[in-house]
Design an enzyme around this catalytic site. Sequence first.
Site, PDB file in Angstrom:
ATOM      1  N   LYS A  88     -25.618 -53.429  42.185  1.00  0.00           N
ATOM      2  CA  LYS A  88     -25.655 -54.720  42.879  1.00  0.00           C
ATOM      3  C   LYS A  88     -25.452 -54.592  44.380  1.00  0.00           C
ATOM      4  CE  LYS A  88     -23.627 -54.708  39.402  1.00  0.00           C
ATOM      5  NZ  LYS A  88     -22.667 -54.716  38.276  1.00  0.00           N
TER       6      LYS A  88
ATOM      7  N   LYS B  83     -23.449 -61.120  42.373  1.00  0.00           N
ATOM      8  CA  LYS B  83     -24.599 -61.651  41.630  1.00  0.00           C
ATOM      9  C   LYS B  83     -24.958 -63.065  42.084  1.00  0.00           C
ATOM     10  CE  LYS B  83     -23.649 -58.801  37.600  1.00  0.00           C
ATOM     11  NZ  LYS B  83     -22.996 -58.741  36.261  1.00  0.00           N
TER      12      LYS B  83
HETATM   13  N1  LIG Z   1     -23.249 -50.834  32.287  1.00  0.00           N
HETATM   14  C1  LIG Z   1     -23.781 -52.040  32.385  1.00  0.00           C
HETATM   15  O1  LIG Z   1     -23.765 -52.869  31.441  1.00  0.00           O
HETATM   16  C2  LIG Z   1     -24.430 -52.437  33.681  1.00  0.00           C
HETATM   17  C3  LIG Z   1     -25.230 -53.588  33.721  1.00  0.00           C
HETATM   18  C4  LIG Z   1     -25.834 -53.958  34.938  1.00  0.00           C
HETATM   19  C5  LIG Z   1     -25.628 -53.196  36.072  1.00  0.00           C
HETATM   20  N2  LIG Z   1     -24.827 -52.091  36.001  1.00  0.00           N
HETATM   21  C6  LIG Z   1     -24.658 -51.312  37.217  1.00  0.00           C
HETATM   22  O2  LIG Z   1     -25.395 -50.087  37.079  1.00  0.00           O
HETATM   23  C7  LIG Z   1     -24.717 -49.009  37.741  1.00  0.00           C
HETATM   24  C8  LIG Z   1     -24.461 -47.892  36.750  1.00  0.00           C
HETATM   25  O3  LIG Z   1     -23.715 -48.419  35.661  1.00  0.00           O
HETATM   26  P1  LIG Z   1     -23.180 -47.424  34.514  1.00  0.00           P
HETATM   27  O4  LIG Z   1     -22.688 -48.299  33.422  1.00  0.00           O
HETATM   28  O5  LIG Z   1     -24.188 -46.377  34.233  1.00  0.00           O
HETATM   29  O6  LIG Z   1     -21.933 -46.764  35.271  1.00  0.00           O
HETATM   30  P2  LIG Z   1     -21.235 -45.360  34.946  1.00  0.00           P
HETATM   31  O7  LIG Z   1     -19.916 -45.379  35.657  1.00  0.00           O
HETATM   32  O8  LIG Z   1     -21.326 -45.071  33.496  1.00  0.00           O
HETATM   33  O9  LIG Z   1     -22.206 -44.291  35.660  1.00  0.00           O
HETATM   34  C9  LIG Z   1     -22.314 -44.200  37.052  1.00  0.00           C
HETATM   35  C10 LIG Z   1     -22.616 -42.738  37.336  1.00  0.00           C
HETATM   36  O10 LIG Z   1     -22.920 -42.592  38.725  1.00  0.00           O
HETATM   37  C11 LIG Z   1     -22.331 -41.385  39.162  1.00  0.00           C
HETATM   38  N3  LIG Z   1     -22.145 -41.503  40.611  1.00  0.00           N
HETATM   39  C12 LIG Z   1     -21.285 -42.304  41.266  1.00  0.00           C
HETATM   40  N4  LIG Z   1     -21.446 -42.138  42.610  1.00  0.00           N
HETATM   41  C13 LIG Z   1     -22.446 -41.224  42.774  1.00  0.00           C
HETATM   42  C14 LIG Z   1     -23.075 -40.635  43.898  1.00  0.00           C
HETATM   43  N5  LIG Z   1     -22.720 -40.952  45.151  1.00  0.00           N
HETATM   44  N6  LIG Z   1     -24.066 -39.739  43.698  1.00  0.00           N
HETATM   45  C15 LIG Z   1     -24.448 -39.412  42.432  1.00  0.00           C
HETATM   46  N7  LIG Z   1     -23.891 -39.934  41.315  1.00  0.00           N
HETATM   47  C16 LIG Z   1     -22.897 -40.828  41.506  1.00  0.00           C
HETATM   48  C17 LIG Z   1     -21.043 -41.243  38.392  1.00  0.00           C
HETATM   49  O11 LIG Z   1     -20.646 -39.890  38.342  1.00  0.00           O
HETATM   50  C18 LIG Z   1     -21.446 -41.794  37.022  1.00  0.00           C
HETATM   51  O12 LIG Z   1     -21.880 -40.750  36.169  1.00  0.00           O
HETATM   52  C19 LIG Z   1     -23.437 -49.620  38.337  1.00  0.00           C
HETATM   53  O13 LIG Z   1     -23.674 -49.949  39.693  1.00  0.00           O
HETATM   54  C20 LIG Z   1     -23.233 -50.907  37.515  1.00  0.00           C
HETATM   55  O14 LIG Z   1     -22.594 -51.916  38.276  1.00  0.00           O
HETATM   56  C21 LIG Z   1     -24.243 -51.677  34.839  1.00  0.00           C
HETATM   57  N1  LIG Z   2     -19.652 -54.840  34.596  1.00  0.00           N
HETATM   58  C1  LIG Z   2     -20.801 -55.748  34.616  1.00  0.00           C
HETATM   59  C2  LIG Z   2     -22.042 -54.973  34.227  1.00  0.00           C
HETATM   60  C3  LIG Z   2     -23.277 -55.805  34.444  1.00  0.00           C
HETATM   61  O1  LIG Z   2     -23.511 -55.996  35.820  1.00  0.00           O
HETATM   62  C4  LIG Z   2     -20.555 -56.881  33.603  1.00  0.00           C
HETATM   63  O2  LIG Z   2     -19.640 -56.749  32.805  1.00  0.00           O
HETATM   64  O3  LIG Z   2     -21.305 -57.874  33.631  1.00  0.00           O
END
Ligand SMILES: NC(=O)c1ccc[n+]([C@@H]2O[C@H](COP(=O)([O-])OP(=O)(O)OC[C@H]3O[C@@H](n4cnc5c(N)ncnc54)[C@H](O)[C@@H]3O)[C@@H](O)[C@H]2O)c1
Ligand SMILES: N[C@@H](CCO)C(=O)O
Length: 350
Positions: free
Chosen positions: A127, A226
């Site tokens: 985001k 958001k």
């Molecule tokens: N999980 C969800 O339901 C969801 C939904 C919508 C959006 N998001 C967004 O998507 C993104 C990823 O979510 P996720 O659930 O996979 O998170 P996560 O914490 O499981 O994975 C993030 C990964 O990014 C890596 N990372 C962090 N900084 C880094 C950098 N500078 N260079 C390289 N790698 C780096 C971390 O080591 C980790 O493995 C986040 O920004 C989150 O807000 C997640």
């Molecule tokens: N942590 C966020 C992931 C989706 O952006 C949530 O719970 O909605």
Amino acid sequence: MTTYDIALIGFGGVNRTLAELINTRGEKLRSELGFDLRVVAITDLRLGSLVQPEGVDLSVALKLGGDNETFAAYGGSADTNNEAVIRNCTADIICEATFTNPDDGEPAVSHVRWALESGKSVCTTNKGPVALRGAELSSLAEQNGVHFEFEGAVMSGTPVIRLAKKMFAGLKLNGFEGILNGTSNYVLGRMEDGLDFDAAIKEAQELGYAEANPAADIEGYDVQLKVLILANELLDAGIELKDVHRQGISSMAPEDLRKAARAGRHWKLVGAARRNPDGSVTAGVSPVALPLDHGLAGVSGATNAVSFETDLLGAVTISGPGAGRVETAYALLSDIIAMHAARTEVAANA
Ligand SMILES: NC(=O)c1ccc[n+]([C@@H]2O[C@H](COP(=O)([O-])OP(=O)(O)OC[C@H]3O[C@@H](n4cnc5c(N)ncnc54)[C@H](O)[C@@H]3O)[C@@H](O)[C@H]2O)c1
Ligand SMILES: N[C@@H](CCO)C(=O)O
């Protein structure tokens, strides 16, 4: 058959799941969508970086993650090397899924900028870049003839941004209110069931909903971003993060929730924006005790929903998953599908 080479920046829940989808459903994607996906680079803060123009063996990469394991063991590097990888790899598309930084969006803003500057399209679920530098990065994408897609930044795989932009054409959007954070909605529901805060948050983390720092979910920072994205992308609000007031749910106790439920109300963390008579937009995030007959009161678990106030239709509500590894990995895939459709349209009109 078109093949898109992609680089995964961040190899956590979302991008790992995208890699799993590609690894297990590649043939189905090819036959259904008309293109192939090949991962040619992966970087991660913990695992380092792996660049293989011929294609990464995802079965191997997906097994990585044990203690002290890095990509160095497979011909890569223990160093993340983001800028060198993003600028120089052979990827057509960069999939940015690193931690969201609600303060300045970095380093993801730089990841996106480096990609666009080097003629690579970007899809992201992060985001930060979208909320804090969205207009600038969209303009940079246009200048470089590439795409910047971010469907997963709001409501995960539920395509609220594309739906609103494409299906609400001809309508004037005067505001919206929604449940835009899956973690806090899940936590409020489980606290109504009798769990305490910490136990409910732990469950949300185990389900892959929560941010790396769940305070972002609980204190409303995630919803604030958001709301800013929806207000600027869909209401053309022209506001900044400081204009979106924020209050989280950390002060709520299970008894508050159960007392409200007995009185026929459900506490929800609601993000909203509305256009004022002078055309300005007021936006914010706050806990609200919704009556049972309110359209958002029954939204449970990690489901999200947003009701748009339109001039000709009144309230139109879009509801769907707001969090989840698979749901969000699909958002990245939907972005690539949109890029492919745009490219195919351009080719057909050439
Ligand atoms: N999980 C969800 O339901 C969801 C939904 C919508 C959006 N998001 C967004 O998507 C993104 C990823 O979510 P996720 O659930 O996979 O998170 P996560 O914490 O499981 O994975 C993030 C990964 O990014 C890596 N990372 C962090 N900084 C880094 C950098 N500078 N260079 C390289 N790698 C780096 C971390 O080591 C980790 O493995 C986040 O920004 C989150 O807000 C997640
Ligand atoms: N942590 C966020 C992931 C989706 O952006 C949530 O719970 O909605």
